[in-house]
Design a protein around this motif. Structure first.
Motif, PDB file in Angstrom:
ATOM      1  N   ILE B 278       0.841  -1.210   0.000  1.00 45.65           N
ATOM      2  CA  ILE B 278       0.000   0.000   0.000  1.00 45.65           C
ATOM      3  C   ILE B 278       0.869   1.250   0.000  1.00 45.65           C
ATOM      4  CG2 ILE B 278      -2.084  -1.033   0.998  1.00 45.65           C
ATOM      5  CD1 ILE B 278      -1.240  -0.130   3.719  1.00 45.65           C
ATOM      6  N   GLY B 279       2.057   1.150   0.597  1.00 46.53           N
ATOM      7  CA  GLY B 279       2.961   2.301   0.619  1.00 46.53           C
ATOM      8  C   GLY B 279       3.376   2.709  -0.790  1.00 46.53           C
ATOM      9  N   ALA B 280       3.766   1.719  -1.604  1.00 43.33           N
ATOM     10  CA  ALA B 280       4.234   2.032  -2.955  1.00 43.33           C
ATOM     11  C   ALA B 280       3.099   2.583  -3.811  1.00 43.33           C
ATOM     12  CB  ALA B 280       4.837   0.784  -3.600  1.00 43.33           C
ATOM     13  N   ASN B 281       1.904   2.065  -3.605  1.00 44.78           N
ATOM     14  CA  ASN B 281       0.769   2.597  -4.365  1.00 44.78           C
ATOM     15  C   ASN B 281       0.479   4.041  -3.983  1.00 44.78           C
ATOM     16  OD1 ASN B 281       0.187   0.412  -6.014  1.00 44.78           O
ATOM     17  ND2 ASN B 281      -1.018  -0.603  -4.418  1.00 44.78           N
ATOM     18  N   LEU B 282       0.629   4.333  -2.696  1.00 46.90           N
ATOM     19  CA  LEU B 282       0.385   5.705  -2.246  1.00 46.90           C
ATOM     20  C   LEU B 282       1.489   6.637  -2.751  1.00 46.90           C
ATOM     21  CD1 LEU B 282      -1.505   7.461  -0.657  1.00 46.90           C
ATOM     22  CD2 LEU B 282      -0.319   6.852   1.428  1.00 46.90           C
ATOM     23  N   LEU B 283       2.708   6.122  -2.815  1.00 45.81           N
ATOM     24  CA  LEU B 283       3.821   6.915  -3.346  1.00 45.81           C
ATOM     25  C   LEU B 283       3.489   7.378  -4.762  1.00 45.81           C
ATOM     26  CD1 LEU B 283       6.859   7.801  -2.920  1.00 45.81           C
ATOM     27  CD2 LEU B 283       7.418   5.842  -4.340  1.00 45.81           C
ATOM     28  N   HIS B 284       2.990   6.463  -5.540  1.00 46.51           N
ATOM     29  CA  HIS B 284       2.604   6.782  -6.912  1.00 46.51           C
ATOM     30  C   HIS B 284       1.613   7.939  -6.933  1.00 46.51           C
ATOM     31  CE1 HIS B 284      -0.233   6.059 -10.300  1.00 46.51           C
ATOM     32  NE2 HIS B 284       0.884   6.030 -10.977  1.00 46.51           N
ATOM     33  N   GLU B 285       0.626   7.870  -6.045  1.00 45.85           N
ATOM     34  CA  GLU B 285      -0.376   8.943  -6.014  1.00 45.85           C
ATOM     35  C   GLU B 285       0.228  10.283  -5.596  1.00 45.85           C
ATOM     36  OE1 GLU B 285      -4.128   8.398  -4.039  1.00 45.85           O
ATOM     37  OE2 GLU B 285      -4.148   6.282  -4.622  1.00 45.85           O
ATOM     38  N   LEU B 286       1.139  10.227  -4.640  1.00 45.98           N
ATOM     39  CA  LEU B 286       1.699  11.483  -4.126  1.00 45.98           C
ATOM     40  C   LEU B 286       2.570  12.179  -5.162  1.00 45.98           C
ATOM     41  CD1 LEU B 286       2.144  13.313  -1.542  1.00 45.98           C
ATOM     42  CD2 LEU B 286       4.302  12.105  -1.299  1.00 45.98           C
ATOM     43  N   ILE B 287       3.429  11.407  -5.853  1.00 47.39           N
ATOM     44  CA  ILE B 287       4.459  12.080  -6.657  1.00 47.39           C
ATOM     45  C   ILE B 287       4.095  12.230  -8.120  1.00 47.39           C
ATOM     46  CG2 ILE B 287       6.271  11.286  -5.096  1.00 47.39           C
ATOM     47  CD1 ILE B 287       7.143   9.323  -7.217  1.00 47.39           C
ATOM     48  N   GLU B 288       3.059  11.544  -8.608  1.00 46.76           N
ATOM     49  CA  GLU B 288       2.791  11.685 -10.041  1.00 46.76           C
ATOM     50  C   GLU B 288       2.407  13.131 -10.331  1.00 46.76           C
ATOM     51  OE1 GLU B 288      -0.371   9.497 -11.805  1.00 46.76           O
ATOM     52  OE2 GLU B 288      -1.825  10.005 -10.264  1.00 46.76           O
ATOM     53  N   GLN B 289       2.885  13.621 -11.408  1.00 54.77           N
ATOM     54  CA  GLN B 289       2.669  15.003 -11.848  1.00 54.77           C
ATOM     55  C   GLN B 289       3.293  16.037 -10.929  1.00 54.77           C
ATOM     56  OE1 GLN B 289      -1.511  15.406 -12.624  1.00 54.77           O
ATOM     57  NE2 GLN B 289      -1.465  13.696 -14.057  1.00 54.77           N
ATOM     58  N   ASN B 290       4.276  15.639 -10.140  1.00 54.23           N
ATOM     59  CA  ASN B 290       4.978  16.634  -9.326  1.00 54.23           C
ATOM     60  C   ASN B 290       6.473  16.328  -9.401  1.00 54.23           C
ATOM     61  OD1 ASN B 290       6.313  17.902  -7.088  1.00 54.23           O
ATOM     62  ND2 ASN B 290       4.279  18.344  -6.280  1.00 54.23           N
ATOM     63  N   SER B 291       7.168  17.058 -10.265  1.00 54.58           N
ATOM     64  CA  SER B 291       8.555  16.675 -10.528  1.00 54.58           C
ATOM     65  C   SER B 291       9.455  16.944  -9.327  1.00 54.58           C
ATOM     66  CB  SER B 291       9.089  17.361 -11.780  1.00 54.58           C
ATOM     67  OG  SER B 291       8.904  18.736 -11.682  1.00 54.58           O
ATOM     68  N   GLU B 292       9.097  17.921  -8.495  1.00 55.61           N
ATOM     69  CA  GLU B 292       9.921  18.165  -7.315  1.00 55.61           C
ATOM     70  C   GLU B 292       9.889  16.968  -6.364  1.00 55.61           C
ATOM     71  OE1 GLU B 292       8.460  21.008  -4.434  1.00 55.61           O
ATOM     72  OE2 GLU B 292      10.484  21.831  -4.200  1.00 55.61           O
ATOM     73  N   LEU B 293       8.673  16.461  -6.120  1.00 52.30           N
ATOM     74  CA  LEU B 293       8.570  15.304  -5.220  1.00 52.30           C
ATOM     75  C   LEU B 293       9.178  14.052  -5.850  1.00 52.30           C
ATOM     76  CD1 LEU B 293       5.146  15.607  -3.399  1.00 52.30           C
ATOM     77  CD2 LEU B 293       7.431  15.756  -2.455  1.00 52.30           C
ATOM     78  N   GLN B 294       9.110  13.951  -7.170  1.00 50.56           N
ATOM     79  CA  GLN B 294       9.757  12.806  -7.824  1.00 50.56           C
ATOM     80  C   GLN B 294      11.256  12.843  -7.551  1.00 50.56           C
ATOM     81  OE1 GLN B 294       8.466  13.359 -11.873  1.00 50.56           O
ATOM     82  NE2 GLN B 294       6.354  12.868 -11.343  1.00 50.56           N
ATOM     83  N   LEU B 295      11.820  14.052  -7.642  1.00 51.63           N
ATOM     84  CA  LEU B 295      13.255  14.189  -7.390  1.00 51.63           C
ATOM     85  C   LEU B 295      13.570  13.836  -5.933  1.00 51.63           C
ATOM     86  CD1 LEU B 295      15.976  15.088  -8.542  1.00 51.63           C
ATOM     87  CD2 LEU B 295      15.483  17.377  -7.688  1.00 51.63           C
ATOM     88  N   TRP B 296      12.786  14.406  -5.023  1.00 46.88           N
ATOM     89  CA  TRP B 296      13.032  14.116  -3.610  1.00 46.88           C
ATOM     90  C   TRP B 296      12.930  12.617  -3.331  1.00 46.88           C
ATOM     91  CZ3 TRP B 296       9.850  18.344  -0.548  1.00 46.88           C
ATOM     92  CH2 TRP B 296      10.405  19.596  -0.823  1.00 46.88           C
ATOM     93  N   ALA B 297      11.873  12.019  -3.869  1.00 45.24           N
ATOM     94  CA  ALA B 297      11.678  10.586  -3.616  1.00 45.24           C
ATOM     95  C   ALA B 297      12.838   9.786  -4.194  1.00 45.24           C
ATOM     96  CB  ALA B 297      10.354  10.123  -4.218  1.00 45.24           C
TER      97      ALA B 297
END
Lengths: 468, 640
Positions: B278-297
């Motif tokens: 469930i964590g990885a699925n939520l990660l997908h929701e949080l960072i998709e369409q947000n390049s800053e969070l993608q970088l941080w993650a």
């Protein structure tokens, strides 16, 4: 000045924490400003031989448990060859952190981590002007991780030694960095990380299986039950002990009346009726106080103090004298003896009766006449006497003596003495185990076991009782 | 005094009793027997206990009916088949009747049983609670009657809140207030249903998100519930609520996103398989369409290495594919926008070998997730030219695009578009394969809008700089009339791609003349109205049409065909003075082609444009911005 770090490290005195860079412990190309928190590079910056580092004023105390500091890059200067990390006292300062033995660093130009070696390992992103880099030393598992702008970059080093200093190293002209040793809020949520470590530690403790000789669960179970039972008996929780013994098939090693007697004595003391308590003890355990004159003397000092208590709240008093104590005191009116709930008499409104004062002084003289040789008891007596010197003893610096909670220790001492005289342990094993654990945790802290910082027994018990 | 029962069967018989003591004895007996025993649940159902039990509940008599409801609650913990029996016997209707009663004990017993049914069997076909008169308002009222009632109602409402309309209805009630009570409770049992209900209410709903975000106490509590000393599922559900708010832009504080990310990364790195999942699925929701969070993650706590470990099989065979799918989805989100991250996914985590297996996984979920990961990576020019080429990913793609699963076709066609871009070496390989053009033309006929779009897009890509042979092959499968039909489609994206396709087809003068000879009338009929109606068509669409006309204007016969159309020429004149410089440039370029002196009839065309005022307008453009005036100068040079 109140700082954030004081809250983070409750077991470490402020004076032992690194709070700024050391103006002495630095390479010559390093210049400091802003209360020794800002680091400038002012060397040539031609080759790596021009690298320069500075150490903090103090090494990181192991008792911190988790230690954290942040460095903000004010300017990356010419090339941004900057390293942030930790170093031992003896590490050469003409190097960037990480290159030498017992030094560790994370470098901005390539994002690599250096662990006592000139060869870096791929670790994290690069960093430059405007970035805030944090360095966290976990002394529970001896690891180090860094943060960039509040993001945890994951473990960089394992098995790091204790006693390292925060350090920063620069290598090209124009490089400037500001340190935050906890004077300001951190960018990274370090409190959240500490909660994580505490929670993990607590779980480890809870799931830790007991080792020999109690690896037999049954045996451990019996020991634990006996400890709980012993606690109830010791404090005279008669009904509870009886039921507990019945439910767990334990052998009752003290008879019920004996427990009840001890409870009666304790009740009297806790109510401040010391004279009555002494009488009852004499009645029940005729040889006890004779064998323990210092305990008797302590009881009498307390009695003296309680008389002062009554003087200030009771218009009417009872006849006090050693003789009357020995013969027993008929007055058992509990209501009158409850001193701590009565309103304070306002000055001038209610003067202690002349008779009561005379009684008190007479009793004091009798106590003094006993001429005890025990230094501790002498001191206690003097303290009690000095209460008389104050117009309002309760408000005096030694007013705490008058507080009912001072009766607890005496109560416990008397209880232990009675148990001992009956051939039972002075202290219940449960309490012994508790104080043993507390002392052990304290020793562990002194010895630099980081985990001990988060093993406070009281906190642990409080959290364990909470439902999950 | 309740009566003791001899046997299970006699207990069931006793349910018919009128005597309350006997009846109470029977329900107590049965309750104690079914709790915790799957086989006995089934046995009781088999001997026909349900109708009797429902009758007992309908007596509405405490404590007998309460006990009967608890038996049903225990039965609802059984397998799906068990619960289907409960529902077909009309239990839900009886329970709903029960929640309208006065008796708090009976109401709670009914709520608990309903909660169990909805919690354990969310996908079961049950009656629609929204259609029951006053039920939802009643449940919301009941939330404040006791903590247990609050927990049950929050779970039930969360489960049945499935649409935007339902969210809207709920958000006008005091439910948020009732949820706050659950969140502020110290009990995990209250926190979880409260958080669950809030996450369903706030998902993709701006109004609710703003309501929550403006409540400082609630926000502070959500962050508190995300801390590590809380039960891990409380952390997860709190992170989920905050992710919803974050996606809607409702969280202002800069530090909040780092804290949400930190919790989700912690969940992803958990040792417990379901939590990782469930964590990885939520990660997908949080960072998709947000390049800053993608970088941080990408650099948070060696997360990508942790996600790669998802591909190692777990002991639980049911969970392994779900973990693989979650990892692919997370990698897809991580690599969505940044080249550097894609590089570390491919080179650091060796994703290509996992992808190869993933694309032919037994599980459909894994295949789809692997495809979306491949799609994300295929956005990189460099990867298209190197790793993806080497891995011959076109092979599994061609296989998956031919399956009949909508999601697979959608994702694989999307990826195929990138592989067919001009700078992708896979393009030539694909075009050499038998039937590629046919395949793409078939996609255009698909009923799914996205597949249709991807088909046109792919055709557009392959017609770019295509040789005459390929062009005619494409036109034989997807003719000019079909393209024009697609231009008139309602979907704006599809229109743009169809215009792009047309433009690529009309790429050299001979081709232009050929097509304009055969279909000139239709082309003009479709395209000219787009230019004349600026209200209906956007600048972008008009610009695309102008690009097509610029290409048409390179033809020989075509030039006259265009100039003859006064309506088209008026549009060009209008665009010359348009506020959008792109349209000005397009019109100028088109005119340049029409008046070029090397073509026959150029004088006639020049005269016409002088008459209509184009020449004059071009002269005024000489004082416009350089990018426009430069082109106007070129056009004017040709006028004699």
């Amino acid at each position: 000045v109140s700082t954030q770090s004081t809250g983070l490290y409750p077991h470490v005195p402020e004076s032992e924490l690194p709070r700024s860079w050391s103006s002495k412990d630095r390479w010559q190309f390093i210049k400091l400003s802003r209360c020794n928190l800002r680091v400038h590079y002012n060397g040539q910056g031609k080759t790596h031989k021009d690298a320069a580092s500075v150490r903090a004023t103090h090494p990181i105390p192991a008792a911190c448990g988790i230690y954290y500091f942040e460095v903000k890059i004010i300017s990356k200067g010419r090339d941004g060859f900057m390293g942030i990390g930790l170093a031992d006292k003896l590490v050469n300062m003409n190097r960037l952190p990480g290159w030498e033995k017992n030094s560790y660093g994370y470098h901005g130009d390539d994002g690599n981590s250096f662990s006592s070696s000139g060869n870096g390992k791929k670790y994290g992103p690069t960093f430059t002007t405007g970035d805030v880099i944090g360095c966290c030393v976990n002394m529970i598992n001896r690891t180090v991780f860094y943060t960039k702008n509040g993001i945890n970059l994951g473990v960089a080093f394992t098995d790091v030694p204790l006693g390292l200093y925060p350090t920063v190293g620069l290598q090209t002209p124009g490089e400037i960095a500001d340190a935050n040793f906890g004077d300001r809020p951190f960018v990274f949520d370090i409190e959240g990380y500490i909660v994580e470590c505490k929670t993990r530690l607590r779980r480890d403790i809870q799931t830790h299986s007991s080792s020999a000789p109690y690896n037999d669960n049954n045996l451990l179970d019996i020991v634990l039950k006996k400890m709980v039972f012993g606690y109830m008996v010791h404090h005279g929780y008669c009904g509870a002990a009886e039921n507990f013994a019945k439910a767990t098939n334990l052998y009752f090693f003290e008879d019920i009346p004996s427990i009840q007697n001890r409870q009666r004595v304790q009740k009297l003391i806790m109510k401040g009726m010391i004279g009555d308590a002494i009488t009852l003890v004499q009645e029940l355990y005729p040889t006890l106080l004779g064998n323990k004159p210092e305990l008797l003397f302590k009881l009498q000092i307390r009695n003296f103090i309680e008389m002062i208590n009554n003087l200030n709240s009771e218009p009417q008093s009872h006849p006090y004298s050693i003789a009357s104590l020995m013969n027993g005191n008929e007055d058992t009116n509990e209501e009158k003896m409850e001193v701590d709930h009565k309103p304070e008499p306002s000055e001038g409104e209610r003067q202690p009766s002349r008779h009561a004062l005379e009684q008190l002084l007479l009793f004091g003289r009798e106590l003094n006449a006993q001429n005890t040789q025990d230094e501790d008891l002498k001191r206690q007596l003097q303290e009690a006497f000095s209460l008389l010197a104050y117009r309002d003893p309760k408000a005096s610096p030694i007013g705490y003596l008058l507080h009912p909670n001072q009766r607890e220790q005496l109560c416990a001492d008397l209880n232990s003495a009675i148990l001992e005289s009956n051939g039972l342990p002075r202290q219940p094993p449960l309490e012994m185990a508790l104080s043993q654990t507390k002392n052990t945790v304290g020793r562990m802290l002194e010895e630099g076991l980081g985990a001990a910082a988060y093993c406070g027994l009281d906190e642990f018990l409080k959290c364990s009782l909470r439902p999950q | 005094m309740p009566v003791k029962c001899e046997s299970d069967l006699s207990a069931v018989r006793l349910l018919k009793e009128k005597d309350p003591d006997q009846l109470y004895g029977a329900v107590r007996h049965i309750k104690n027997r079914v709790i915790g025993s799957r086989t006995r649940k089934q046995e009781y159902i088999d001997v026909g206990i349900l109708p009797e039990l429902i009758d007992v509940i309908k007596l509405h008599s405490t404590p007998i009916s309460v006990e009967a409801a608890y038996i049903c609650n225990s039965l609802a913990h059984g397998d799906t088949q068990c619960v289907e029996h409960l529902i077909s016997s009309g239990l839900l209707e009886t329970l709903i009747e029960g929640v309208f009663l006065e008796d708090q004990h009976l109401v709670e017993a009914c709520l608990r049983t309903m909660r169990t049914i909805f919690y354990h069997h969310p996908n079961l076909e049950t009656l629609n609670l929204w259609e029951v008169d006053n039920l939802i308002p009643r449940l919301i009222d009941l939330m404040m009657t006791s903590e247990v009632a609050g927990q049950c109602c929050a779970m039930i409402i969360g489960r049945v809140c499935k649409s935007r309309d339902q969210q809207a209805i709920l958000s006008t009630t005091p439910i948020l207030n009732n949820i706050s009570t659950l969140l502020l409770s110290e009990s995990t049992r209250s926190n979880i249903p409260g958080l669950f209900c809030l996450s369903e209410l706030s998902y993709d709903n701006h109004f609710v998100a703003q309501e929550v975000a403006s409540n400082d106490i609630l926000i502070a509590r959500l962050f508190e519930l995300m801390r590590r000393d809380k039960y891990v599922l409380v952390q997860y559900n709190a992170a989920k609520c905050l992710t919803n708010l974050f996606r809607l832009g409702a969280l202002n504080e800069e530090s909040s996103k780092a804290r949400i990310l930190d919790t989700i990364v912690y969940l992803c790195l958990s040792e417990e398989v379901p939590i990782k999942h469930i964590g990885a699925n939520l990660l997908h929701e949080l960072i998709e369409q947000n390049s800053e969070l993608q970088l941080w993650a990408s650099y948070s706590q060696h997360l990508m290495r942790g996600l790669s470990r998802f591909f190692v099989a777990t002991k639980d065979p049911e969970f392994s594919p779900r973990l693989r799918a979650a990892a692919f989805k997370a990698f897809a989100a991580l690599g969505e926008t940044q080249e550097e991250i894609r590089k570390s996914i491919i080179e650091g985590e060796n994703i290509i070998s996992h992808l190869k297996f993933g694309l032919q996984d037994d599980s459909l979920e894994v295949q789809v997730a692997a495809l979306s990961c491949l799609h994300s990576l295929s956005r990189s020019v460099k990867q298209l030219r190197t790793n993806l080429l080497e891995a011959e990913v076109w092979q599994p793609l061609l296989r998956l695009i031919k399956t009949d699963d909508d999601e697979l076709v959608r994702t694989s066609s999307r990826t195929l578009c990138n592989l067919l871009l001009d700078f992708s070496p896979s393009k030539d390989i694909l075009l050499k394969q038998e039937g590629t053009v046919e395949l793409l033309s078939r996609l255009v006929l698909n009923s799914d809008d996205e597949v249709k779009l991807n088909g046109v897009w792919a055709l557009m890509n392959i017609t770019y700089k295509a040789n005459p042979e390929l062009r005619s092959k494409i036109l034989s499968h997807f003719g000019v009339l079909q393209i024009l039909e697609t231009v008139e489609d309602e979907c704006p994206k599809l229109k743009i791609k169809a215009l792009g396709l047309l433009r690529n087809i009309l790429c050299d003068p001979d081709e232009v003349d050929r097509i304009m000879t055969s279909h000139g009338r239709e082309v003009l009929q479709t395209l000219v109205p787009i230019l004349s109606d600026s209200d209906k068509w956007s600048d972008e669409e008009q610009e695309q049409v102008m690009c097509v006309f610029i290409n048409i204007a390179t033809g020989h016969i075509a030039k006259d065909l265009l100039t003859e159309r006064d309506d088209l020429m008026s549009c060009l004149l209008k665009f010359l003075s348009h506020f959008n410089s792109q349209l000005q440039i397009a019109a100028t370029t088109c005119i340049t082609h029409l008046v070029k002196s090397e073509d026959s009839g150029c004088l006639d065309r020049q005269n016409k444009l002088k008459e209509m005022g184009h020449f004059k307008e071009l002269q005024t453009l000489l004082s416009a911005r350089p990018e426009v005036s430069d082109r106007a100068k070129i056009a004017l040079q040709y006028f004699q």
